[in-house]
Design a protein around this motif. Structure first.
Motif, PDB file in Angstrom:
ATOM      1  N   GLY A  77       4.506  -0.963  -4.234  1.00 31.55           N
ATOM      2  CA  GLY A  77       3.448  -1.967  -4.201  1.00 31.55           C
ATOM      3  C   GLY A  77       2.108  -1.346  -3.845  1.00 31.55           C
ATOM      4  O   GLY A  77       1.997  -0.141  -3.574  1.00 31.55           O
ATOM      5  N   GLY A  78       1.064  -2.184  -3.821  1.00 32.80           N
ATOM      6  CA  GLY A  78      -0.275  -1.684  -3.567  1.00 32.80           C
ATOM      7  C   GLY A  78      -0.429  -1.022  -2.213  1.00 32.80           C
ATOM      8  O   GLY A  78      -1.011   0.060  -2.096  1.00 32.80           O
ATOM      9  N   SER A  79       0.094  -1.649  -1.157  1.00 37.98           N
ATOM     10  CA  SER A  79      -0.012  -1.097   0.189  1.00 37.98           C
ATOM     11  C   SER A  79       0.695   0.250   0.290  1.00 37.98           C
ATOM     12  O   SER A  79       0.170   1.210   0.859  1.00 37.98           O
ATOM     13  N   ASP A  80       1.898   0.319  -0.281  1.00 36.95           N
ATOM     14  CA  ASP A  80       2.671   1.559  -0.246  1.00 36.95           C
ATOM     15  C   ASP A  80       1.960   2.660  -1.033  1.00 36.95           C
ATOM     16  O   ASP A  80       1.852   3.802  -0.563  1.00 36.95           O
ATOM     17  N   THR A  81       1.465   2.330  -2.211  1.00 40.22           N
ATOM     18  CA  THR A  81       0.780   3.317  -3.042  1.00 40.22           C
ATOM     19  C   THR A  81      -0.431   3.884  -2.321  1.00 40.22           C
ATOM     20  O   THR A  81      -0.633   5.107  -2.267  1.00 40.22           O
ATOM     21  N   LEU A  82      -1.255   3.000  -1.757  1.00 37.27           N
ATOM     22  CA  LEU A  82      -2.438   3.470  -1.048  1.00 37.27           C
ATOM     23  C   LEU A  82      -2.052   4.323   0.161  1.00 37.27           C
ATOM     24  O   LEU A  82      -2.660   5.359   0.417  1.00 37.27           O
ATOM     25  N   SER A  83      -1.022   3.897   0.893  1.00 36.88           N
ATOM     26  CA  SER A  83      -0.593   4.650   2.075  1.00 36.88           C
ATOM     27  C   SER A  83      -0.220   6.077   1.707  1.00 36.88           C
ATOM     28  O   SER A  83      -0.581   7.035   2.408  1.00 36.88           O
ATOM     29  N   ARG A  84       0.488   6.237   0.615  1.00 32.93           N
ATOM     30  CA  ARG A  84       0.945   7.575   0.206  1.00 32.93           C
ATOM     31  C   ARG A  84      -0.200   8.440  -0.307  1.00 32.93           C
ATOM     32  O   ARG A  84      -0.236   9.657  -0.058  1.00 32.93           O
ATOM     33  N   LEU A  85      -1.138   7.832  -1.008  1.00 29.67           N
ATOM     34  CA  LEU A  85      -2.301   8.586  -1.470  1.00 29.67           C
ATOM     35  C   LEU A  85      -3.131   9.071  -0.284  1.00 29.67           C
ATOM     36  O   LEU A  85      -3.576  10.226  -0.246  1.00 29.67           O
ATOM     37  N   VAL A  86      -3.342   8.183   0.694  1.00 29.04           N
ATOM     38  CA  VAL A  86      -4.118   8.544   1.879  1.00 29.04           C
ATOM     39  C   VAL A  86      -3.384   9.595   2.709  1.00 29.04           C
ATOM     40  O   VAL A  86      -3.981  10.573   3.170  1.00 29.04           O
ATOM     41  N   ALA A  87      -2.078   9.399   2.903  1.00 30.03           N
ATOM     42  CA  ALA A  87      -1.286  10.344   3.707  1.00 30.03           C
ATOM     43  C   ALA A  87      -1.368  11.744   3.126  1.00 30.03           C
ATOM     44  O   ALA A  87      -1.542  12.734   3.862  1.00 30.03           O
ATOM     45  N   GLU A  88      -1.237  11.843   1.820  1.00 31.57           N
ATOM     46  CA  GLU A  88      -1.304  13.157   1.173  1.00 31.57           C
ATOM     47  C   GLU A  88      -2.681  13.789   1.352  1.00 31.57           C
ATOM     48  O   GLU A  88      -2.804  14.985   1.611  1.00 31.57           O
ATOM     49  N   ALA A  89      -3.725  12.957   1.236  1.00 28.77           N
ATOM     50  CA  ALA A  89      -5.093  13.486   1.303  1.00 28.77           C
ATOM     51  C   ALA A  89      -5.486  13.950   2.700  1.00 28.77           C
ATOM     52  O   ALA A  89      -6.251  14.916   2.838  1.00 28.77           O
ATOM     53  N   ILE A  90      -5.005  13.284   3.742  1.00 30.07           N
ATOM     54  CA  ILE A  90      -5.457  13.639   5.099  1.00 30.07           C
ATOM     55  C   ILE A  90      -4.527  14.602   5.819  1.00 30.07           C
ATOM     56  O   ILE A  90      -4.867  15.087   6.899  1.00 30.07           O
ATOM     57  N   SER A  91      -3.366  14.903   5.243  1.00 36.32           N
ATOM     58  CA  SER A  91      -2.423  15.803   5.913  1.00 36.32           C
ATOM     59  C   SER A  91      -3.058  17.155   6.214  1.00 36.32           C
ATOM     60  O   SER A  91      -2.973  17.670   7.338  1.00 36.32           O
ATOM     61  N   ALA A  92      -3.716  17.741   5.221  1.00 46.03           N
ATOM     62  CA  ALA A  92      -4.344  19.052   5.439  1.00 46.03           C
ATOM     63  C   ALA A  92      -5.487  18.953   6.438  1.00 46.03           C
ATOM     64  O   ALA A  92      -5.705  19.870   7.242  1.00 46.03           O
ATOM     65  N   LEU A  93      -6.198  17.827   6.428  1.00 48.88           N
ATOM     66  CA  LEU A  93      -7.334  17.649   7.335  1.00 48.88           C
ATOM     67  C   LEU A  93      -6.882  17.496   8.779  1.00 48.88           C
ATOM     68  O   LEU A  93      -7.588  17.907   9.703  1.00 48.88           O
ATOM     69  N   LEU A  94      -5.719  16.887   8.976  1.00 46.66           N
ATOM     70  CA  LEU A  94      -5.182  16.728  10.335  1.00 46.66           C
ATOM     71  C   LEU A  94      -4.347  17.917  10.774  1.00 46.66           C
ATOM     72  O   LEU A  94      -4.016  18.043  11.952  1.00 46.66           O
ATOM     73  N   GLY A  95      -3.979  18.751   9.832  1.00 45.89           N
ATOM     74  CA  GLY A  95      -3.162  19.920  10.169  1.00 45.89           C
ATOM     75  C   GLY A  95      -1.703  19.594  10.377  1.00 45.89           C
ATOM     76  O   GLY A  95      -0.946  20.415  10.889  1.00 45.89           O
ATOM     77  N   GLN A  96      -1.278  18.394  10.004  1.00 48.81           N
ATOM     78  CA  GLN A  96       0.115  17.959  10.100  1.00 48.81           C
ATOM     79  C   GLN A  96       0.430  17.096   8.875  1.00 48.81           C
ATOM     80  O   GLN A  96      -0.428  16.376   8.382  1.00 48.81           O
ATOM     81  N   ARG A  97       1.677  17.177   8.429  1.00 46.22           N
ATOM     82  CA  ARG A  97       2.079  16.342   7.294  1.00 46.22           C
ATOM     83  C   ARG A  97       2.218  14.895   7.769  1.00 46.22           C
ATOM     84  O   ARG A  97       2.975  14.598   8.687  1.00 46.22           O
TER      85      ARG A  97
END
Length: 326
Positions: free
Chosen positions: A44-64
């Motif tokens: 769904g929309g919420s899940d899709t957005l969550s996964r896109l954001v999670a992937e994008a910020i993982s490197a920025l936070l230094g953690q998956r």
């Protein structure tokens, strides 16, 4: 005596040095992988957005950053799980408009807590545009035609939604209120099922997320009449606005991130900084656009103001329509 004093001071300095070295340095967030909880099912929309954001910020936070789905009660189950988690920043909630601004205010909602109060807005990342959709062979060509017929035949024009209290339901109630007309709400167990009955001519229309029915519009079984917000959505730039006929009509979904109340300010700033940086990179906005969202970064204060304004708007619509939870 002086030599003894100098010796004593030297011992103190040595002990202080050893003690200082032995103390652990202040931990920098995050030390371990954080997670984003989506209150809706995978795909769904919420899940899709969550996964896109999670992937994008993982490197920025230094953690998956992981994504966990906790479904039920229009996202309220996931929201409660996050609100009751430790306020340490390791559990965030993908907080959509419906869960934060609508569900807690429904008559007889009986939620254990109010997500819009117990969760802190961190940042908004995207908007979701709604539009009024009909079957391709519908007699209706405009919002004005629907309102005109609703006035001639009170209570006979029907509009669908994925369920009582959903943003789609409230959109229809808002249209009724602003147009001063009587129309019948037909609830379903999902937008896809509602779309089938609209195509089949069993229901007149639905005001829903463009992404929910974009496929049916592309294949020619449905068509959009008007858009519910002022955003110029790619591919639909020429679509009229419902507000052109009903001034004041504005339904804009949004998808941001929230943290439990009590989360330290520096941790909130860390999340916000990562989201701001990710949204400044063209990659994430491009992928959000491809998924049907309108990218929009808003910092904590602006996001909190949007939440407060929508809660006030939907509170009035809920009371006027006596909208109740399922």
């Amino acid at each position: 005596m002086r030599s003894q004093t100098r010796h004593f001071l030297a011992v103190l300095v040595a002990l202080a040095t050893v003690f200082t070295i032995s103390l652990p340095e202040a931990a920098a967030f995050p030390e371990r992988p954080p997670r984003i909880v989506s209150g809706f099912a995978a795909g769904g929309g919420s899940d899709t957005l969550s996964r896109l954001v999670a992937e994008a910020i993982s490197a920025l936070l230094g953690q998956r950053v992981a994504v966990e789905n906790r479904t039920g009660v229009n996202g309220a189950i996931g929201a409660e799980a996050v609100a009751r988690s430790a306020p340490d920043g390791y559990t965030a909630f993908q907080c959509p408009m419906s869960t934060m601004a609508i569900t807690p205010q429904l008559q007889n909602a009986n939620l254990p807590l109010d997500p819009g109060v117990e969760l802190l807005p961190v940042a908004n990342v995207a908007l979701s545009s709604y539009a009024l959709v009909v079957a391709s062979n519908s007699r209706f060509q405009s919002v004005a035609q629907i309102l005109e017929e609703a006035r001639r035949r009170p209570g006979e024009i029907t509009f669908a939604s994925p369920g009582p209290g959903s943003a789609q339901h409230l959109s229809g109630e808002l249209m009724k209120r602003l147009g001063n007309v009587s129309m019948q709400h037909i609830p379903y167990r999902g937008a896809a099922i509602a779309a089938v009955d609209i195509i089949g001519g069993r229901v007149d229309f639905m005001i829903t997320n463009i992404g929910d029915v974009a496929g049916q519009v592309r294949d020619g079984s449905m068509r959009f009449i008007a858009q519910g917000d002022p955003t110029r959505v790619t591919g639909y730039e020429s679509l009229p606005r419902i507000a052109d006929t009903l001034p004041g009509f504005d339904v804009t979904g949004w998808f941001g991130l929230c943290l439990p109340r009590g989360t330290p300010a520096d941790v909130i700033a860390r999340w916000d900084g990562a989201l701001r940086a990710a949204m400044a990179d063209p990659a994430l906005p491009r992928r959000l656009t491809e998924a049907g969202f309108t990218p929009l970064y808003e910092p904590p204060e602006a996001f909190a103001n949007r939440l407060a304004a929508d809660r006030a708007k939907w509170r009035d619509v809920i009371r006027a329509g006596d909208v109740r939870a399922q």
